[in-house]
Design a protein around this motif. Structure first.
Motif, mmCIF file in Angstrom:
data_model
loop_
_atom_site.group_PDB
_atom_site.id
_atom_site.type_symbol
_atom_site.label_atom_id
_atom_site.label_comp_id
_atom_site.label_asym_id
_atom_site.label_seq_id
_atom_site.Cartn_x
_atom_site.Cartn_y
_atom_site.Cartn_z
ATOM 1 N N VAL A 1 0.854 -1.189 0.000
ATOM 2 C CA VAL A 1 0.000 0.000 0.000
ATOM 3 C C VAL A 1 0.889 1.238 0.000
ATOM 4 O O VAL A 1 1.779 1.381 0.843
ATOM 5 N N LEU A 2 0.661 2.115 -0.970
ATOM 6 C CA LEU A 2 1.450 3.334 -1.102
ATOM 7 C C LEU A 2 0.776 4.486 -0.373
ATOM 8 O O LEU A 2 -0.440 4.507 -0.195
ATOM 9 N N HIS A 3 1.593 5.453 -0.005
ATOM 10 C CA HIS A 3 1.115 6.673 0.644
ATOM 11 C C HIS A 3 0.475 6.317 1.982
ATOM 12 O O HIS A 3 1.025 5.554 2.759
ATOM 13 N N ASP A 4 -0.675 6.848 2.252
ATOM 14 C CA ASP A 4 -1.366 6.566 3.501
ATOM 15 C C ASP A 4 -2.474 5.552 3.214
ATOM 16 O O ASP A 4 -2.815 5.309 2.058
ATOM 17 N N LEU A 5 -3.010 4.949 4.248
ATOM 18 C CA LEU A 5 -4.161 4.063 4.077
ATOM 19 C C LEU A 5 -5.320 4.616 4.877
ATOM 20 O O LEU A 5 -5.282 4.663 6.107
ATOM 21 N N LYS A 6 -6.358 5.051 4.162
ATOM 22 C CA LYS A 6 -7.538 5.593 4.814
ATOM 23 C C LYS A 6 -8.414 4.460 5.348
ATOM 24 O O LYS A 6 -8.451 3.370 4.789
ATOM 25 N N SER A 7 -9.128 4.742 6.415
ATOM 26 C CA SER A 7 -10.128 3.823 6.969
ATOM 27 C C SER A 7 -9.564 2.423 7.220
ATOM 28 O O SER A 7 -10.114 1.420 6.776
ATOM 29 N N LYS A 8 -8.457 2.365 7.958
ATOM 30 C CA LYS A 8 -7.837 1.062 8.247
ATOM 31 C C LYS A 8 -8.801 0.108 8.946
ATOM 32 O O LYS A 8 -8.734 -1.105 8.753
ATOM 33 N N VAL A 9 -9.696 0.669 9.769
ATOM 34 C CA VAL A 9 -10.623 -0.204 10.481
ATOM 35 C C VAL A 9 -11.521 -0.973 9.517
ATOM 36 O O VAL A 9 -11.920 -2.108 9.795
#
Length: 431
Positions: A186-194
């Motif tokens: 996964v590149l950059h940030d990961l939104k909504s990990k939950v």
């Protein structure tokens, strides 16, 4: 259809939370990807989950339903070679099936909501699918989208998590079925990990093995796996319940909602903690939340990425809090059914709220005395916006008319029925 929300000082009653849309769509999909017969108890009934029902049936699954359950005989790794699929306005269903239909020769996803889902970008998933040999035709990353697959192999995949976690979840459903092992970075940030946690939970229940790093940014997925036919029970839905809880918080209330598990992996479970931090009197035990609202709330600062689909409802509650509230880390709200920052705040201002936006923040200057209301507002065809605006209407000094409120059916068709059952003065009006 429009809804007129009239000032309602008091709410009282006991309701069952509707079933989780997120879990329902995931259980329907893993049941379809299994060879054999699975049963899903207490499935959600919403436009999103109905879109998944319709599409897996089109792809070859047998779907039989009664009042309590859905029985699904899956197509495994061999979906029918259909030409077109219509996901309605369901973004998650579209994204999950973009990967699954890579197992088909050629499928076109049609654009039936050009002003909503038709505006949403899917470039990151398109780029990832191309890395495993899938051809994709598209309209600048948007619908209509044609997937030409048939024989994806697996291998190394890089996908951005900046816009949505749904792209990653989509790949996690497909890659276990591929002949080769896969690695996803996964590149950059990961939104909504939950929400990714929910996907991993459902995959594990379906017998799939995925090795995920602790930060959920790297994955190793063994190939040649098979989904197992299983029995699943859908838990109560926190995202929809968030608006009912907010309504109870801003009024004098004694409201009970059942089927909300304390240890749920739904990120929106955090709305209970948010309301506690706002000094709302509530109890949460044995799957039951009880709110004894007094209409008095305290402002606070909240990381919205922890409860993405509950943010708008909590902002609505903060409209009536003492002080200034800040909801941050929420840029991904801009890429939903509408821009849930700019579009939503524009309507809140019409109703009399004092709100500001940043690129990834909502600032709310609370008005404990209430807002003026007396206006007609546009919910931008967005179910979460509709529910959140209805909360504001309960504490307005004059009625608020919400246009096209029937789009609440995307996730919570019974929402206004439940509000009425609790004593809210809401009524449907021909648009």
């Amino acid at each position: 259809m429009d809804v007129m929300v009239n000032p309602t000082p008091e709410l009282k009653g006991d309701i069952q939370a509707l079933s989780s849309k997120n879990y329902t769509t995931r259980y329907l999909l893993v049941a379809a990807l299994a060879e054999g017969t699975s049963t899903v108890y207490y499935p959600a009934h919403s436009e999103d989950s109905d879109a998944m029902r319709r599409c897996i049936r089109d792809l070859g699954a047998t779907v039989e339903e009664d009042d309590e359950k859905i029985v699904i005989t899956g197509f495994g790794r061999n979906p029918l070679a259909v030409k077109e699929l219509n996901v309605g306005n369901a973004g998650a269903v579209l994204r999950f099936l973009m990967s699954v239909t890579a197992l088909c020769p050629e499928v076109t996803f049609v654009n039936v909501y050009p002003d909503s889902l038709g505006k949403r970008p899917h470039d990151d998933l398109i780029d990832a699918l191309r890395q495993i040999g899938v051809e994709v035709d598209h309209n600048e990353g948007k619908l209509p989208i044609t997937i030409r697959g048939g024989n994806p192999k697996g291998g190394k995949i890089r996908v951005s998590g900046n816009v949505s976690s749904q792209f990653l979840s989509s790949l996690l459903f497909l890659t276990p079925l591929l002949p080769q092992d896969s690695e996803i970075e996964v590149l950059h940030d990961l939104k909504s990990k939950v929400v990714v946690g929910q996907t991993l939970e459902v995959l594990e229940q379906a017998g799939i093995v995925i090795h995920a790093s602790e930060d959920l940014m790297h994955y190793r997925i063994p190939g040649n796996q098979s989904y197992e036919a299983k029995t699943y029970v859908v838990q109560g839905d926190y995202p929809g319940s968030a608006a009912v809880l907010a309504a109870a918080a801003v009024t004098r209330s004694d409201v009970t909602i059942r089927r909300l598990e304390e240890k749920s992996k739904q990120g929106e479970r955090a709305v209970v903690d948010v309301l506690r931090m706002m000094d709302v009197p509530l109890k949460h035990a044995d799957g039951i939340v009880n709110v004894k609202g007094n209409g008095k709330l305290k402002a606070g600062e909240f990381d919205g990425d922890e409860f993405t689909d509950g943010v708008l409802a909590m902002v609505a509650a903060a409209v009536f809090a003492e002080g200034t509230s800040r909801f941050y880390n929420i840029e991904n709200l801009r890429y939903k059914e509408c821009d849930r920052i700019t579009d939503y705040l524009a309507e809140l201002r019409k109703a009399g709220a004092n709100v500001e936006e940043r690129q990834s923040e909502i600032i709310v200057h609370g008005r404990p005395e209430g807002v003026e209301g007396g206006v007609e507002i546009d919910a931008h065809y967005d179910h979460r916006v509709i529910m959140a605006l209805s909360v504001v209407g309960l504490r307005a000094k004059a009625p608020i008319r919400i246009r096209d409120a029937h789009h609440v059916a995307k996730s919570y068709p019974m929402y206004f029925d439940h509000l009425q059952a609790l004593g809210a003065k809401v009524e449907w009006i021909e648009g």
